[in-house]
Design an enzyme around this catalytic site. Structure first.
Site, PDB file in Angstrom:
ATOM      1  N   TYR A 299      -1.523   0.935  10.712  1.00 23.06           N
ATOM      2  CA  TYR A 299      -1.378   0.352   9.734  1.00 23.06           C
ATOM      3  C   TYR A 299      -0.438   0.297   8.429  1.00 23.06           C
ATOM      4  CZ  TYR A 299      -3.469  -0.907   5.390  1.00 23.06           C
ATOM      5  OH  TYR A 299      -3.622  -1.065   4.108  1.00 23.06           O
TER       6      TYR A 299
ATOM      7  N   SER B 226       0.848  -1.268  -0.153  1.00 20.49           N
ATOM      8  CA  SER B 226       0.271  -0.105  -0.013  1.00 20.49           C
ATOM      9  C   SER B 226       0.975   1.177   0.165  1.00 20.49           C
ATOM     10  CB  SER B 226      -1.125  -0.346   1.024  1.00 20.49           C
ATOM     11  OG  SER B 226      -1.558   1.382   1.365  1.00 20.49           O
TER      12      SER B 226
HETATM   13  N1  NAP Z   1      -9.016  -1.346  -0.196  1.00 23.98           N
HETATM   14  C1  NAP Z   1      -8.000   0.027  -0.115  1.00 23.98           C
HETATM   15  O1  NAP Z   1      -8.318   1.093  -0.018  1.00 23.98           O
HETATM   16  C2  NAP Z   1      -6.506  -0.419  -0.299  1.00 23.98           C
HETATM   17  C3  NAP Z   1      -4.938   0.552  -0.737  1.00 23.98           C
HETATM   18  C4  NAP Z   1      -4.185  -0.355  -0.143  1.00 23.98           C
HETATM   19  C5  NAP Z   1      -3.720  -0.992  -0.234  1.00 23.98           C
HETATM   20  N2  NAP Z   1      -4.603  -2.211   0.325  1.00 23.98           N
HETATM   21  C6  NAP Z   1      -4.725  -3.832   0.537  1.00 23.98           C
HETATM   22  O2  NAP Z   1      -4.609  -4.674  -0.534  1.00 23.98           O
HETATM   23  C7  NAP Z   1      -5.590  -6.132   0.042  1.00 23.98           C
HETATM   24  C8  NAP Z   1      -7.101  -6.477   0.097  1.00 23.98           C
HETATM   25  O3  NAP Z   1      -8.142  -5.288   0.527  1.00 23.98           O
HETATM   26  P1  NAP Z   1      -9.504  -5.458   0.234  1.00 23.98           P
HETATM   27  O4  NAP Z   1      -8.806  -3.894  -0.158  1.00 23.98           O
HETATM   28  O5  NAP Z   1      -8.832  -6.352  -0.973  1.00 23.98           O
HETATM   29  O6  NAP Z   1      -9.549  -5.494   1.245  1.00 23.98           O
HETATM   30  P2  NAP Z   1     -10.873  -6.680   1.630  1.00 23.98           P
HETATM   31  O7  NAP Z   1     -11.792  -6.503   1.298  1.00 23.98           O
HETATM   32  O8  NAP Z   1     -11.445  -5.926   3.253  1.00 23.98           O
HETATM   33  O9  NAP Z   1     -10.742  -7.688   2.042  1.00 23.98           O
HETATM   34  C9  NAP Z   1      -9.586  -7.832   2.849  1.00 23.98           C
HETATM   35  C10 NAP Z   1      -9.543  -9.551   3.271  1.00 23.98           C
HETATM   36  O10 NAP Z   1      -8.503 -10.047   4.381  1.00 23.98           O
HETATM   37  C11 NAP Z   1      -9.073 -10.977   4.886  1.00 23.98           C
HETATM   38  N3  NAP Z   1      -8.987 -11.403   6.376  1.00 23.98           N
HETATM   39  C12 NAP Z   1      -8.979 -10.670   7.239  1.00 23.98           C
HETATM   40  N4  NAP Z   1      -7.933 -10.918   8.536  1.00 23.98           N
HETATM   41  C13 NAP Z   1      -7.573 -12.597   7.936  1.00 23.98           C
HETATM   42  C14 NAP Z   1      -7.098 -13.046   8.995  1.00 23.98           C
HETATM   43  N5  NAP Z   1      -6.791 -13.689  10.019  1.00 23.98           N
HETATM   44  N6  NAP Z   1      -6.884 -14.392   7.992  1.00 23.98           N
HETATM   45  C15 NAP Z   1      -7.471 -14.471   6.847  1.00 23.98           C
HETATM   46  N7  NAP Z   1      -8.038 -13.510   6.224  1.00 23.98           N
HETATM   47  C16 NAP Z   1      -8.489 -12.357   6.557  1.00 23.98           C
HETATM   48  C17 NAP Z   1     -10.254 -10.592   5.187  1.00 23.98           C
HETATM   49  O11 NAP Z   1     -11.430 -12.139   4.953  1.00 23.98           O
HETATM   50  P3  NAP Z   1     -12.883 -11.798   5.597  1.00 23.98           P
HETATM   51  O12 NAP Z   1     -13.685 -12.165   4.746  1.00 23.98           O
HETATM   52  O13 NAP Z   1     -13.025 -13.327   6.332  1.00 23.98           O
HETATM   53  O14 NAP Z   1     -13.328 -11.147   6.758  1.00 23.98           O
HETATM   54  C18 NAP Z   1     -11.144 -10.452   3.617  1.00 23.98           C
HETATM   55  O15 NAP Z   1     -11.510 -10.938   2.918  1.00 23.98           O
HETATM   56  C19 NAP Z   1      -5.264  -5.875   1.960  1.00 23.98           C
HETATM   57  O16 NAP Z   1      -4.064  -6.215   2.567  1.00 23.98           O
HETATM   58  C20 NAP Z   1      -5.281  -4.191   1.410  1.00 23.98           C
HETATM   59  O17 NAP Z   1      -4.593  -3.853   2.964  1.00 23.98           O
HETATM   60  C21 NAP Z   1      -5.687  -2.139   0.387  1.00 23.98           C
END
Ligand code: NAP
Length: 257
Positions: free
Chosen positions: A161, A148
């Site tokens: 974070y 990120s």
């Molecule tokens: N959205 C943004 O603005 C953004 C920006 C930069 C980087 N990112 C990164 O991109 C990645 C994906 O994010 P996203 O936006 O797609 O978010 P998201 O839809 O909330 O997905 C995050 C996923 O992580 C899983 N998770 C959380 N805790 C876990 C654990 N203990 N073991 C296994 N899985 C777990 C969640 O599973 P559950 O369904 O079980 O909760 C969820 O499916 C993350 O690493 C995030 O930090 C996101």
């Protein structure tokens, strides 16, 4: 194995219900990836993702993986490899799990920082080291790590974070260096604000993007040879300048003042 055009044919998504992970899987399925394993802690959250991928023509298996259950990661990676529909190697692994956390709560209850750091950094580290062993053995593969911009220059508003992402980003770069001679590539993806479940209800940051745009940029990077991709691409130049701002100036910029 990759097909004759070099496209990914088998994929493992760690964090199988992640919006960005699902978008990358859908993008690669559209390119002909037909064997997909979604690994996560909640099967019910991954089922709708699996159903959409099956509609797109892929065979999909679900396996259990919890980033915080460190001792289980060797078995979880083995189970994911064993679950590949049709058998065989895993061409590509996407690490898409993560939590944003609640910075105010973490500052009030410091123990809450441990779960965030374990989910975003410690658990991914142990898991990716197991993945690296597997990919070394098979002699090929790509590991995509969702980092990120938050880790490039940490902001006061979400510094725990951001620190976890800085650690993960550094880990991914080092892992990539360790795997170069094994024919394994690590691709670091650094999105800015993405409209997903993680950011739902939050005010969008400038240059906000979508999971589909992240997937598109990731697919394009996979076809090339870069080891870092920013989404959107302009963030690369913006963050290059932000990185060198004096801290008092950065504090104001990061706070939008
Ligand atoms: N959205 C943004 O603005 C953004 C920006 C930069 C980087 N990112 C990164 O991109 C990645 C994906 O994010 P996203 O936006 O797609 O978010 P998201 O839809 O909330 O997905 C995050 C996923 O992580 C899983 N998770 C959380 N805790 C876990 C654990 N203990 N073991 C296994 N899985 C777990 C969640 O599973 P559950 O369904 O079980 O909760 C969820 O499916 C993350 O690493 C995030 O930090 C996101």
């Amino acid at each position: 194995m990759h097909n004759a055009l070099g496209a990914v044919q088998s994929l493992l998504v760690l964090g199988g219900a992640s919006d960005i992970g699902a978008a990358i899987a859908a993008r690669l399925a559209a390119d002909g990836c037909h064997s997909i394993v979604l690994a996560g802690r909640r099967a019910e959250a991954m089922e709708p993702v699996a159903a959409r991928l099956r509609d797109a023509g892929a065979e999909v298996a679900l396996t259990h993986w919890d980033a915080t259950d460190i001792g289980s990661h060797g078995d979880a990676v083995k189970a994911a490899w064993d679950a590949v529909p049709g058998g065989g190697d895993v061409d590509c692994v996407v690490l898409a799990a993560g939590v944003l956390g609640d910075q105010a709560r973490i500052e009030a209850e410091p123990a809450a920082a441990a779960e965030l750091i374990t989910t975003n950094f410690t658990g991914p580290t142990t898991t990716l080291l197991h993945v690296a062993q597997r990919m070394r053995e098979q002699g090929h593969g790509t590991i995509i790590v969702l980092s990120s911009v938050a880790g490039e220059r940490v902001r006061r508003s979400n510094f725990v974070y951001g620190s976890s992402k800085a650690g993960l980003d550094a880990l991914a770069q080092g892992l990539g260096d360790s795997l170069v001679d094994a024919g394994v590539r690590v691709l670091v993806v650094r999105p800015g604000f993405v409209h997903t479940s993680m950011t739902a209800g939050r005010e969008a940051a400038p240059l906000a993007t979508t999971a589909e745009a992240v997937a598109e940029a990731t697919a394009a990077a996979l076809a090339g040879s870069r080891d870092v991709v920013w989404v959107p691409g302009t963030l690369r130049w913006l963050m290059a300048s932000f990185r060198h701002l004096p801290r008092p100036v950065w504090r104001k910029v990061a706070a939008g003042r």
